[in-house]
Design a protein around this motif. Structure first.
Motif, short mmCIF file in Angstrom:
data_model
loop_
_atom_site.label_atom_id
_atom_site.label_comp_id
_atom_site.label_asym_id
_atom_site.label_seq_id
_atom_site.Cartn_x
_atom_site.Cartn_y
_atom_site.Cartn_z
N ARG A 265 121.62 47.13 -3.66
CA ARG A 265 121.56 48.36 -4.45
C ARG A 265 121.86 49.56 -3.57
NH1 ARG A 265 116.93 48.36 -9.13
NH2 ARG A 265 117.66 46.50 -10.24
N GLU A 266 121.23 49.61 -2.41
CA GLU A 266 121.49 50.69 -1.47
C GLU A 266 121.87 50.09 -0.13
OE1 GLU A 266 118.59 53.73 -1.27
OE2 GLU A 266 118.46 53.99 -3.44
N ILE A 267 122.97 50.57 0.41
CA ILE A 267 123.47 50.03 1.67
C ILE A 267 122.73 50.69 2.82
CG2 ILE A 267 125.52 49.78 3.12
CD1 ILE A 267 127.16 49.90 0.51
N PRO A 268 122.10 49.91 3.71
CA PRO A 268 121.35 50.48 4.83
C PRO A 268 122.26 51.28 5.78
CG PRO A 268 120.82 48.15 4.52
CD PRO A 268 121.99 48.44 3.66
N ASP A 269 121.67 52.29 6.42
CA ASP A 269 122.44 53.12 7.36
C ASP A 269 123.01 52.30 8.50
OD1 ASP A 269 122.01 55.38 5.88
OD2 ASP A 269 120.24 56.03 7.02
N GLU A 270 122.25 51.27 8.96
CA GLU A 270 122.75 50.48 10.09
C GLU A 270 124.01 49.69 9.73
OE1 GLU A 270 118.96 48.27 8.61
OE2 GLU A 270 119.64 50.34 8.88
N VAL A 271 124.13 49.32 8.43
CA VAL A 271 125.35 48.63 7.99
C VAL A 271 126.54 49.58 8.05
CG1 VAL A 271 126.51 47.60 5.99
CG2 VAL A 271 124.17 46.94 6.54
N ARG A 272 126.33 50.82 7.61
CA ARG A 272 127.43 51.80 7.65
C ARG A 272 127.80 52.14 9.09
NH1 ARG A 272 124.99 54.30 2.59
NH2 ARG A 272 126.47 53.65 0.99
N ARG A 273 126.80 52.20 9.98
CA ARG A 273 127.12 52.44 11.39
C ARG A 273 127.92 51.27 11.96
NH1 ARG A 273 121.85 54.84 11.56
NH2 ARG A 273 120.89 52.86 12.17
N GLN A 274 127.57 50.06 11.56
CA GLN A 274 128.32 48.88 12.00
C GLN A 274 129.76 48.94 11.50
OE1 GLN A 274 126.53 45.18 10.78
NE2 GLN A 274 128.10 43.92 11.76
N THR A 275 129.93 49.35 10.24
CA THR A 275 131.28 49.52 9.69
C THR A 275 132.08 50.51 10.50
OG1 THR A 275 130.58 49.01 7.42
CG2 THR A 275 132.59 50.30 7.67
N ASP A 276 131.47 51.66 10.81
CA ASP A 276 132.17 52.70 11.57
C ASP A 276 132.58 52.19 12.95
OD1 ASP A 276 131.74 54.30 9.41
OD2 ASP A 276 130.12 55.48 10.31
N GLU A 277 131.72 51.41 13.59
CA GLU A 277 132.05 50.86 14.91
C GLU A 277 133.22 49.88 14.83
OE1 GLU A 277 128.44 49.16 16.33
OE2 GLU A 277 127.41 51.11 16.52
N ILE A 278 133.21 49.02 13.78
CA ILE A 278 134.30 48.06 13.61
C ILE A 278 135.62 48.78 13.36
CG2 ILE A 278 135.20 46.26 12.06
CD1 ILE A 278 132.27 45.38 11.63
N VAL A 279 135.57 49.80 12.49
CA VAL A 279 136.78 50.55 12.15
C VAL A 279 137.32 51.28 13.38
CG1 VAL A 279 137.67 52.50 10.82
CG2 VAL A 279 136.22 50.80 9.71
N LYS A 280 136.44 51.93 14.14
CA LYS A 280 136.88 52.64 15.35
C LYS A 280 137.54 51.69 16.34
CE LYS A 280 133.41 56.33 15.25
NZ LYS A 280 132.18 56.85 15.88
N LYS A 281 136.91 50.52 16.54
CA LYS A 281 137.45 49.54 17.49
C LYS A 281 138.82 49.05 17.04
CE LYS A 281 136.39 45.11 19.70
NZ LYS A 281 135.46 43.96 19.76
#
Length: 451
Positions: A265-281
């Protein structure tokens, strides 16, 4: 390792949206044309929007947003879409109404964050082994359903693909056959099948395929080279797509450990941070590129003080789309406060917004818009009918004039007429009144209405 198995069969010697017409801002050689790219008039607003586009392309728009103000029915949504089209055909465009944030089962901040991340795309390039070509024939194999003897299920398919230089017949499993059915693939379509994942993509309509509706599949050239090849594939995702994928993976792990998985229902902040790290890499490795899009928020005056604070902060983040708001309000209270402000928007947010105004359409513009809309829907209008609809648009509203088109067309067809005349317009006007006439009617019978 994938269980998808594709076999080649060796031959033996012995198959309308409201704003879909908007293609850009109608700019030719740096000048805005009166009629172009689906627009009519609003040249001043379109010139301003084109300057915004140039600022965005030059990277000079960070920390800013756009506010489009004007009366109802003056093309505010179309203007926002035109900006997105000018930025590129793949630019994500996410449109929401500000009122939506109060009607969902998630928090306001979660809804806005999802909208923001849906408006940011990632273009990933990778080399894959694929089967690509025009469908020459397709034959599905069906068998009895294991749980219902009265139903059949697809077991696989045999499909013949060709390019200019090659032709192959493939036997594909049920997973791929099901995709072919869902995508309504037929003879003449040009498709691509990823060998590893089994993903089917429809590229368009081939040269030999019949074209029933130009809006369904675009016509493309027949591919060259072999059917089976290694090809650079461009995939397009949004940050929200990656967020959801990672969140579901966490859910699967939880199910394996604890025996149950919670609904995302709500995506945790740590998941979004993980997404950002994957995208940056991925971007740093040169395998992908970021495609910032447009988040369009209509009826912006319905946002409350908390939502404005959230968006103000979001504008300054590293991954931020272009935020475009629209409103038809003058002075209004900022929702959640007793403070009255221009357009119902806090001063600190207004200071970050480039404001573009749209003006009421002139009689000439209304006439041309009605003419275009009639042509789009294959409705023939007599000159007198067009003149009458134009006067209705000027006196009442453009939207009301356009709403009369289809009823008048149906009536004219029933009467055996090839074109809509003024008598059909007058007839439907008596049955479908405008907002102005509705208000006058209510006032005339005010004592009879419930209080």
């Amino acid at each position: 390792m994938s269980t998808i198995k594709i076999e080649e069969v060796k031959p033996r010697v012995e198959r309308f949206a409201a704003h879909s017409h908007i293609r850009g801002l109608g700019v030719r050689d740096g000048k805005v044309e009166f009629i172009a790219d689906g627009f009519v008039g609003q040249t001043e607003a379109r010139e301003a929007a084109y300057i915004v586009v140039k600022m965005i392309k030059e990277g000079k728009f960070a920390g800013k947003g756009v506010l489009i103000v004007g009366p109802p029915g003056t093309g505010k949504t179309a203007l926002a879409l035109g900006i997105a089209r000018e930025l590129g055909s793949e630019t994500p465009f996410v449109a929401i109404s500000a009122g939506e944030i109060y009607s969902l089962e998630v928090k306001k901040s979660e809804f806005l964050m999802r909208a923001l991340r849906r408006a940011i795309g990632i273009r990933v390039r990778e080399w894959r082994k694929v089967y690509e070509g025009e469908v020459r024939s397709i034959e599905f194999r069906y068998g009895r359903h294991p749980y219902n003897p009265y139903l059949q299920r697809v077991l696989g398919a045999t499909i013949k693909l060709r390019t200019r230089d090659d032709e192959k017949t493939l036997r594909v499993p049920a997973e791929i056959a099901q995709q072919l059915i869902e995508l309504e693939v037929e003879e003449g379509d040009i498709i691509m099948i990823d060998e590893e994942t089994g993903t089917v993509t429809v590229a368009g309509r081939g040269e030999s395929g019949e074209q029933y509706d130009i809006a369904v599949r675009r016509r493309i050239e027949l591919p060259r080279g072999p059917v089976y090849k290694e090809k650079e594939i461009v995939r397009f995702f949004t940050l929200h797509d990656v967020d959801m994928s990672l969140a579901r993976q966490r859910g699967i792990i939880s199910a394996m450990i604890f025996g149950f998985a919670e609904e995302v229902r709500e995506i945790p902040d740590e998941v979004r941070r993980q997404t950002d790290e994957i995208v940056k890499k991925t971007i740093e490795e040169g395998k992908a590129e970021l495609v910032p899009g447009v988040l369009f928020i209509d009826d912006a005056h319905l946002l409350d003080i908390e939502a404005f604070s959230f968006l103000t902060r979001a504008m300054e983040t590293e991954f931020a789309p272009i935020i475009i708001m629209a409103t038809n309000r003058g002075f209004a209270k900022i929702r959640g406060t007793d403070i009255e402000a221009p357009h119902g928007i806090p001063q600190d947010m207004l200071d970050r917004l480039v404001i573009i105004r749209t003006r009421p359409y002139t009689a000439e513009e209304i006439r041309e818009i009605i003419n275009i809309k009639a042509r789009e829907q294959n409705i023939s209008l007599t000159e007198d009918a067009l003149k009458l609809l134009t006067s209705v648009g000027v006196e009442h509203s453009l939207r009301y004039a356009l709403q009369l088109l289809i009823p008048a067309y149906i009536l004219a067809k029933e009467r055996g007429k090839s074109a809509v005349g003024p008598e059909e317009i007058e007839y439907v006007r008596k049955h479908f009144i405008s907002v102005k006439e509705s208000v006058e009617y209510v006032k005339s019978l005010e004592e009879k209405f419930l209080k």
